[in-house]
Design a protein around this motif. Structure first.
Motif, PDB file in Angstrom:
ATOM      1  N   GLN A  36      23.144   2.304  -7.098  1.00  0.00           N
ATOM      2  CA  GLN A  36      22.625   1.107  -7.762  1.00  0.00           C
ATOM      3  C   GLN A  36      22.739   1.329  -9.269  1.00  0.00           C
ATOM      4  OE1 GLN A  36      18.793   2.427  -5.949  1.00  0.00           O
ATOM      5  NE2 GLN A  36      17.919   1.739  -7.890  1.00  0.00           N
ATOM      6  N   ALA A  44      21.021   3.232  -1.871  1.00  0.00           N
ATOM      7  CA  ALA A  44      20.239   2.417  -2.803  1.00  0.00           C
ATOM      8  C   ALA A  44      18.795   2.337  -2.321  1.00  0.00           C
ATOM      9  CB  ALA A  44      20.846   1.018  -2.911  1.00  0.00           C
ATOM     10  N   LEU A  80      21.334  -4.232  -9.117  1.00  0.00           N
ATOM     11  CA  LEU A  80      22.728  -4.001  -8.734  1.00  0.00           C
ATOM     12  C   LEU A  80      23.740  -4.503  -9.748  1.00  0.00           C
ATOM     13  CD1 LEU A  80      22.283  -4.877  -4.939  1.00  0.00           C
ATOM     14  CD2 LEU A  80      22.547  -2.601  -5.950  1.00  0.00           C
ATOM     15  N   ASP A 131      14.470   4.737 -11.011  1.00  0.00           N
ATOM     16  CA  ASP A 131      15.718   4.167 -11.527  1.00  0.00           C
ATOM     17  C   ASP A 131      15.666   4.007 -13.046  1.00  0.00           C
ATOM     18  OD1 ASP A 131      14.059   1.987 -11.827  1.00  0.00           O
ATOM     19  OD2 ASP A 131      15.161   0.670 -10.476  1.00  0.00           O
ATOM     20  N   ALA A 168      16.461  -2.329  -5.665  1.00  0.00           N
ATOM     21  CA  ALA A 168      17.509  -1.819  -6.538  1.00  0.00           C
ATOM     22  C   ALA A 168      18.070  -2.921  -7.421  1.00  0.00           C
ATOM     23  CB  ALA A 168      18.632  -1.220  -5.688  1.00  0.00           C
ATOM     24  N   GLY A 191      26.680   1.854  -8.025  1.00  0.00           N
ATOM     25  CA  GLY A 191      26.684   0.999  -6.846  1.00  0.00           C
ATOM     26  C   GLY A 191      27.706   1.368  -5.782  1.00  0.00           C
TER      27      GLY A 191
END
Ligand code: C2O
Ligand code: CU
Ligand code: CU
Length: 510
Positions: free
Chosen positions: A255, A358, A364, A202, A362, A314
């Motif tokens: 996410q 996700a 958010l 991420d 994660a 998201g």
């Protein structure tokens, strides 16, 4: 490979080609920008490669030749750090000491510069810290930088005037072959922020580069009929690589995702956004976090600039979108007509993004605030009444009427001082101005406060045509009256032909 050699244009005393003259399209490449609505079906997306991560207090880097499939079904002779192309991402912890062993196995003299890092001049890896073929350079320094995204790349200066851009010992040549990598610095501030931080999952490095190729896949530095008196002397192309792959795809979770974007192109300016025109949030500039996430739908990123952005996927599970450069409407605002190629005024895609479920852990939400940035007070500057001038001029080509001379120290600065620098651009072309040694802050653009995403720490600032930019910089910690730092345009061909100068920071009275 490249037919033009160091001798081909050495000694040509003409002003930088294309800046004043006109040009015809002499590229041997047949290239039309893609209509973004119609992706090239001949290109099968392959996953975005994530550069290996290197952690630890001792880091070994080997510069070496290799080959890589940069564009589909062609092998390109390349150079890289610890691999064929680009290099590992170095993870540095603020407050720790790091030692590096940089081995030159590329067969020509080179250097390796830690772009944006606050290090002693002798450890900076500028043109004076040469690494001869077969040699190992062993710099070490404490990591004093703020958490942010920095990078490393060769920085030799061949010094042959106009011919230097063809020289395998020039910065533009070596970076174009693939020598560059990312540096990520973490500190207590970044630890405490609720930001995505799983590298490659991420928290994604995106190294943007544009290239041209010969039919056999070899990199095309300049067309074989290139004439520096007539053609724009810039390495730009219509193949856009992200982490060394053309048109890759990235699968993210539904996410918040952090993208660390580095423009490692020789000369290309990107006007980034997403194909659905969504809002994203810039959280860091070159040298640190911004005060708060800055909502944007377009992000202009010139050579050597970095931006960390947060994108909220998201509610996008199951969708696909593209990271795109929206250059269509730039017109001649940054690159004047004689220097333009098709992609300076066309939209083009860089990366396909697919949104899946996700992941665990994660993030958010986009945080409301990030850090405090104390503006460096202008009044702290010792030269407020007469800012130090830097004129980026085309005729004669250089800075303040001079081209880079390895034997000339252009500016002397007193250790501990704060200075205002005034950068003026009397040309019709934008120049990304970079200063070594430490980050600075941008005070004004043409007298006005810059936009919010330029109110943090920077080490490159794009100076637009006919613009005056004032920056303020502290010269702290390291003095060396002999070994200089560089300031220069980060269009690498401009730097190579001499749009660069040197300053030393001296202890004691000037
Ligand atoms: Cu990115 Cu003087 O360098
Ligand atoms: Cu630098
Ligand atoms: Cu320039």
């Amino acid at each position: 490979m490249l037919r033009l050699t160091a001798g081909a244009a050495a000694g040509a005393a003409l002003p930088m080609a294309g800046l004043t003259g006109c040009s015809s399209d002499s590229s041997t490449e047949t290239a039309t920008p893609l209509d973004p609505a119609e992706p090239d079906p001949s290109i099968t997306p392959i996953p975005l490669p994530i550069p290996e991560m290197l952690v630890g207090s001792v880091i070994n880097l080997e510069m070496r030749p290799g080959q890589r499939e940069l564009i589909r079904d062609k092998m390109t002779p390349t150079k890289g750090y610890n691999g064929d192309y680009l290099g590992p991402t170095l993870f540095l912890r603020s407050g720790t000491d790091v030692s590096l062993n940089v081995t030159n196995n590329i067969g020509v003299s080179t250097t390796t510069h830690w772009h944006g890092m606050h290090v002693p001049a002798l450890m900076d890896g500028g043109p004076h810290q040469r690494i001869e073929p077969g040699d190992v350079w062993t710099p070490s320094f404490p990591v004093l930088n703020r958490a942010a995204t920095y990078w490393y790349h060769p920085h030799p200066h061949a010094g042959l005037g106009q011919g230097v851009i063809f020289d395998p010992m020039s910065t533009g040549y070596q970076v174009y072959e693939g020598l560059a990598g990312m540096i990520i610095v973490e500190d207590g501030t970044s630890d405490a922020l609720p930001l995505p931080r799983t590298y490659g999952e991420d928290d994604i490095p995106l190294i943007l580069q544009d290239r041209r190729f010969h039919d056999d896949g070899a990199l095309l530095h300049f067309p074989t009929d290139f004439d520096p008196t007539r053609d724009p002397a810039l390495r730009k192309g219509g193949h856009f690589l992200v982490n060394g792959v053309e048109a890759p795809f990235l699968e993210v979770g539904a996410q918040v995702v952090r993208l660390r974007i580095l423009n490692a192109s020789n000369a290309r300016i990107y006007n980034l956004g997403f194909s659905d025109d969504r809002t994203f949030f810039q959280v860091a500039s070159d040298g640190g976090f911004l005060r708060a996430p800055v909502p944007l739908s377009r992000l202009l990123l010139s050579p050597a600039e970095r931006a960390e952005i947060l994108v909220d996927f998201g509610s996008d599970q199951g969708t696909t979108l593209k990271l795109r450069s929206f250059n269509r409407n730039l017109g001649t605002s940054l690159v004047p007509f004689p220097l333009q190629d098709a992609w300076d005024t066309a939209d083009f895609d860089l990366l396909d993004i697919t949104v899946g479920p996700a992941r665990s852990n994660a993030v958010l939400t986009i945080p409301a605030g990030l850090t405090t940035i104390d503006p460096i007070p202008e009044a702290e500057a010792v030269n407020l009444a007469s800012a130090r001038p830097f004129e980026l001029a085309a005729n004669p080509f250089g800075i303040n009427g001079k081209r880079m001379d390895m034997n000339v120290i252009d500016d002397r600065i007193r250790l501990g001082d704060t200075e205002v620098w005034e950068i003026t651009n009397p040309t019709t072309q934008a120049h990304p101005f970079h200063v070594h040694g430490d980050s600075f802050q941008v005070l004004t653009r043409n007298g006005f406060t810059p936009p919010e995403n330029e109110l943090g720490w920077k080490d490159v600032v794009l100076v637009r045509p006919f613009e005056t930019v004032r920056i303020v910089k502290r010269f702290h910690d390291y003095a060396d009256s002999v070994n200089p730092y560089m300031f220069h345009c980060h269009i690498l061909e401009h730097e190579d032909v001499g749009m660069m100068g040197q300053f030393v920071v001296e202890d004691g009275a000037p």
